[in-house]
Design a protein around this motif. Sequence first.
Motif, PDB file in Angstrom:
ATOM      1  N   ASN A   1       0.852  -1.178   0.037  1.00 37.71           N
ATOM      2  CA  ASN A   1       0.004   0.224   0.087  1.00 37.71           C
ATOM      3  C   ASN A   1       0.690   1.120   0.076  1.00 37.71           C
ATOM      4  OD1 ASN A   1      -2.566  -1.404  -0.161  1.00 37.71           O
ATOM      5  ND2 ASN A   1      -2.894  -1.068   2.053  1.00 37.71           N
ATOM      6  N   ILE A   2       1.816   1.353   0.940  1.00 36.20           N
ATOM      7  CA  ILE A   2       2.704   2.213   0.867  1.00 36.20           C
ATOM      8  C   ILE A   2       3.721   2.495  -0.267  1.00 36.20           C
ATOM      9  CG2 ILE A   2       4.402   3.493   2.301  1.00 36.20           C
ATOM     10  CD1 ILE A   2       3.327   2.313   4.739  1.00 36.20           C
ATOM     11  N   GLY A   3       4.417   1.464  -0.477  1.00 35.10           N
ATOM     12  CA  GLY A   3       5.364   1.345  -1.674  1.00 35.10           C
ATOM     13  C   GLY A   3       4.958   1.252  -3.057  1.00 35.10           C
ATOM     14  N   SER A   4       4.029   0.622  -3.189  1.00 34.55           N
ATOM     15  CA  SER A   4       3.648   0.412  -4.610  1.00 34.55           C
ATOM     16  C   SER A   4       2.270   1.469  -4.874  1.00 34.55           C
ATOM     17  CB  SER A   4       3.238  -0.867  -4.871  1.00 34.55           C
ATOM     18  OG  SER A   4       4.100  -1.729  -5.093  1.00 34.55           O
ATOM     19  N   VAL A   5       1.081   1.584  -3.934  1.00 37.04           N
ATOM     20  CA  VAL A   5       0.045   2.325  -4.252  1.00 37.04           C
ATOM     21  C   VAL A   5       0.554   3.812  -4.157  1.00 37.04           C
ATOM     22  CG1 VAL A   5      -2.064   2.731  -3.458  1.00 37.04           C
ATOM     23  CG2 VAL A   5      -1.540   0.408  -3.191  1.00 37.04           C
ATOM     24  N   LEU A   6       1.071   4.199  -3.078  1.00 35.03           N
ATOM     25  CA  LEU A   6       1.178   5.706  -3.018  1.00 35.03           C
ATOM     26  C   LEU A   6       2.517   6.054  -4.026  1.00 35.03           C
ATOM     27  CD1 LEU A   6       0.828   6.485   0.596  1.00 35.03           C
ATOM     28  CD2 LEU A   6      -0.573   6.837  -1.364  1.00 35.03           C
ATOM     29  N   GLY A   7       3.515   4.994  -4.029  1.00 35.34           N
ATOM     30  CA  GLY A   7       4.858   5.172  -5.017  1.00 35.34           C
ATOM     31  C   GLY A   7       4.086   5.347  -6.421  1.00 35.34           C
ATOM     32  N   ILE A   8       3.481   4.415  -6.892  1.00 33.87           N
ATOM     33  CA  ILE A   8       2.862   4.730  -8.307  1.00 33.87           C
ATOM     34  C   ILE A   8       1.837   5.959  -8.479  1.00 33.87           C
ATOM     35  CG2 ILE A   8       1.438   3.460 -10.040  1.00 33.87           C
ATOM     36  CD1 ILE A   8       2.631   0.750  -8.861  1.00 33.87           C
ATOM     37  N   THR A   9       0.987   6.138  -7.456  1.00 34.62           N
ATOM     38  CA  THR A   9       0.080   7.018  -7.641  1.00 34.62           C
ATOM     39  C   THR A   9       0.948   8.479  -7.645  1.00 34.62           C
ATOM     40  OG1 THR A   9      -1.482   6.066  -6.418  1.00 34.62           O
ATOM     41  CG2 THR A   9      -1.750   8.214  -6.492  1.00 34.62           C
ATOM     42  N   ALA A  10       2.074   8.650  -6.836  1.00 30.85           N
ATOM     43  CA  ALA A  10       2.588  10.001  -6.939  1.00 30.85           C
ATOM     44  C   ALA A  10       3.346  10.098  -8.062  1.00 30.85           C
ATOM     45  CB  ALA A  10       3.684   9.996  -5.633  1.00 30.85           C
ATOM     46  N   LEU A  11       4.045   8.896  -8.606  1.00 29.62           N
ATOM     47  CA  LEU A  11       4.817   9.061 -10.015  1.00 29.62           C
ATOM     48  C   LEU A  11       3.816   9.653 -11.222  1.00 29.62           C
ATOM     49  CD1 LEU A  11       6.905   6.055  -9.956  1.00 29.62           C
ATOM     50  CD2 LEU A  11       7.568   8.538  -9.944  1.00 29.62           C
ATOM     51  N   ILE A  12       2.470   9.082 -11.265  1.00 34.09           N
ATOM     52  CA  ILE A  12       1.569   9.652 -12.084  1.00 34.09           C
ATOM     53  C   ILE A  12       0.962  10.792 -11.554  1.00 34.09           C
ATOM     54  CG2 ILE A  12      -0.905   9.019 -13.107  1.00 34.09           C
ATOM     55  CD1 ILE A  12      -0.173   6.004 -12.470  1.00 34.09           C
ATOM     56  N   GLN A  13       0.613  11.129 -10.565  1.00 34.23           N
ATOM     57  CA  GLN A  13      -0.113  12.317 -10.166  1.00 34.23           C
ATOM     58  C   GLN A  13       0.565  12.563  -8.880  1.00 34.23           C
ATOM     59  OE1 GLN A  13      -1.955  14.456 -12.005  1.00 34.23           O
ATOM     60  NE2 GLN A  13      -1.728  15.954 -10.545  1.00 34.23           N
ATOM     61  N   PRO A  14       1.422  13.857  -8.669  1.00 32.50           N
ATOM     62  CA  PRO A  14       1.806  14.114  -7.254  1.00 32.50           C
ATOM     63  C   PRO A  14       0.776  14.333  -6.320  1.00 32.50           C
ATOM     64  CG  PRO A  14       3.072  15.161  -9.203  1.00 32.50           C
ATOM     65  CD  PRO A  14       2.184  14.571  -9.788  1.00 32.50           C
ATOM     66  N   ILE A  15       0.826  14.096  -5.179  1.00 34.18           N
ATOM     67  CA  ILE A  15      -0.086  14.244  -4.195  1.00 34.18           C
ATOM     68  C   ILE A  15      -0.127  15.480  -3.146  1.00 34.18           C
ATOM     69  CG2 ILE A  15      -1.318  13.072  -2.456  1.00 34.18           C
ATOM     70  CD1 ILE A  15      -0.594  10.383  -3.535  1.00 34.18           C
ATOM     71  N   GLN A  16      -0.811  16.374  -3.108  1.00 33.97           N
ATOM     72  CA  GLN A  16      -0.767  17.343  -2.270  1.00 33.97           C
ATOM     73  C   GLN A  16      -1.904  17.276  -1.074  1.00 33.97           C
ATOM     74  OE1 GLN A  16       1.219  20.203  -2.363  1.00 33.97           O
ATOM     75  NE2 GLN A  16       0.244  20.555  -0.221  1.00 33.97           N
ATOM     76  N   ILE A  17      -1.509  17.433   0.069  1.00 34.63           N
ATOM     77  CA  ILE A  17      -2.549  17.380   1.091  1.00 34.63           C
ATOM     78  C   ILE A  17      -3.378  18.609   1.257  1.00 34.63           C
ATOM     79  CG2 ILE A  17      -3.265  16.802   3.466  1.00 34.63           C
ATOM     80  CD1 ILE A  17      -2.217  14.477   1.736  1.00 34.63           C
ATOM     81  N   LYS A  18      -4.496  18.862   1.041  1.00 33.27           N
ATOM     82  CA  LYS A  18      -5.210  19.997   1.366  1.00 33.27           C
ATOM     83  C   LYS A  18      -5.622  20.315   2.694  1.00 33.27           C
ATOM     84  CE  LYS A  18      -7.570  19.354  -3.040  1.00 33.27           C
ATOM     85  NZ  LYS A  18      -8.883  19.156  -3.806  1.00 33.27           N
TER      86      LYS A  18
END
Length: 316
Positions: free
Chosen positions: A243-260
Amino acid sequence: MSIFYLLLGLVLLVIGGDFLVRSSVGLSLKLHLSKMIIGLTVVSFATSAPELIVSIQSAMDGLSGLAVGNVIGSNIANIALVMGTTALIAPLAIDKDFFKFNWPWMMGFSILLYVLLLSGYNLVRWEGAVLLGAMVVFLILLIRRARKDSDALGIEKELQESKWWHIFLFFLLGGAALWQGSELLVQGAVDIAAQLEIPESIIAVSVVSVGTSVPELAASIIAALKKEKAISLGNLIGSNIFNIGSVLGITALIQPIQIKETGMSLLTNDIYWMLGIALMLLPLAFLPKAYQISRYKGFLYIVTYLLFIYSTFSTL
């Protein structure tokens, strides 16, 4: 309609997750992989697919709080809710290797996520690459350790005897159900959050995360009932790492994540629960009975999860 979309999305995620788990386990059985390796890699990756699809979909829609909250909430649910429930059904044995390798890696990924998120309240592409790179290192070391493991498989005989086209058919159907289910789940969750004026991050760590953790719950309960506890426990730890390494890693590579600003409770409350619940595994493993997650420990984790849900909604 929002509730209908949410429920239909959950149903599709359950069906898709089941198909994906069956196809993945069937494939790994044909390749004669060990039980713990199946749990830590194949099953955990398959059961993390809902989190991956939902997080990517959320990030692409500009709903970063939903993407991060889904992973944090799922990691909490995997240990406190799923493992707790599984332990109530059948106590889980813990081998010494669990604390020499699996648990330290899970804690390491959890702390790494904490540091990266607090550094700028976001996950940019290079940070996603760091998470994904750490995931690759983990898999390499895991495979090397697997070569020393001669553990024979005796589970799911019907899956081991499945034809190759059955395995790939399950894989395709599972993937399609997960994709459509994630879109409906995100749409329903966002609509409900807007109607109730609740930040999507809170919906993510509660409703959405439980929905995406259903495959882990199903896989772990089935494994525990079949006395395959190595897969059950390995699945949960591996899923948290994925979940941390792949899910957030791949997601951030595709679309940077900004906490609102509306999702800051993820960093001021939820992530500390994730760290604490993972850390609890260490002392609980050595309490009587040692090297076992017994029923009363499972009950303790379920109570802890209910307290987490209460603390999440109390921030409103």
